[in-house]
Design a protein around this motif. Sequence first.
Motif, PDB file in Angstrom:
ATOM      1  N   LYS A 189       0.883  -1.160   0.012  1.00  0.00           N
ATOM      2  CA  LYS A 189       0.074  -0.064  -0.054  1.00  0.00           C
ATOM      3  C   LYS A 189       0.974   1.269   0.035  1.00  0.00           C
ATOM      4  N   LEU A 190       0.441   2.129  -1.014  1.00  0.00           N
ATOM      5  CA  LEU A 190       1.147   3.594  -0.858  1.00  0.00           C
ATOM      6  C   LEU A 190       0.608   4.614   0.101  1.00  0.00           C
ATOM      7  N   LEU A 191       1.369   5.276   0.874  1.00  0.00           N
ATOM      8  CA  LEU A 191       0.764   6.205   1.832  1.00  0.00           C
ATOM      9  C   LEU A 191       1.317   7.371   1.506  1.00  0.00           C
ATOM     10  N   LEU A 192       0.728   8.517   1.281  1.00  0.00           N
ATOM     11  CA  LEU A 192       0.867   9.684   0.943  1.00  0.00           C
ATOM     12  C   LEU A 192       0.456  10.576   2.142  1.00  0.00           C
ATOM     13  N   LYS A 193       1.454  11.460   2.824  1.00  0.00           N
ATOM     14  CA  LYS A 193       1.249  11.971   3.980  1.00  0.00           C
ATOM     15  C   LYS A 193       0.419  11.276   5.194  1.00  0.00           C
ATOM     16  N   GLY A 194       0.853   9.726   5.294  1.00  0.00           N
ATOM     17  CA  GLY A 194       0.370   8.919   6.273  1.00  0.00           C
ATOM     18  C   GLY A 194      -0.904   8.518   5.783  1.00  0.00           C
ATOM     19  N   VAL A 195      -1.722   8.817   4.665  1.00  0.00           N
ATOM     20  CA  VAL A 195      -2.724   8.501   4.237  1.00  0.00           C
ATOM     21  C   VAL A 195      -2.707   7.277   3.137  1.00  0.00           C
ATOM     22  N   PRO A 196      -3.414   6.187   3.664  1.00  0.00           N
ATOM     23  CA  PRO A 196      -3.318   5.083   2.283  1.00  0.00           C
ATOM     24  C   PRO A 196      -4.202   5.313   1.127  1.00  0.00           C
TER      25      PRO A 196
END
Length: 120
Positions: free
Chosen positions: A19-26
């Motif tokens: 899973k990719l998280l950007l700014k801690g968001v999946p």
Amino acid sequence: MVATPNTHPRSQQHVRTGKLLLKGVPVGSVILRGHDASWTFGEFTPFPEFSQFAALFGTWSLLMHAEDAGERLSEAASEELRLAEYAIDTIRATLLLESPEERRHLRQVNIDGPLIEWKE
């Protein structure tokens, strides 16, 4: 002629997903597909949460494809590309891999439709 399954040993390799998280968001799922020099690449399937980042990556993609098509970017478009790349590079990106579990902090990430590439 009936197709037979590929029994070559390399075809039995385990495919890694995460899973990719950007700014801690999946924001999406990732299937790793390979490496090319310092870049790793794969397939990206967005979650609804990716929508908050989609415009930024979309802008980057449109400008990059204009350059790939042999068009010379105007000074204004080059500046827009530079700003998009800077904004993307400031996003804290993390890849959570499965089997075995592993957390990778990404220095750079590019998402272009269903394709993703990154540097660690």
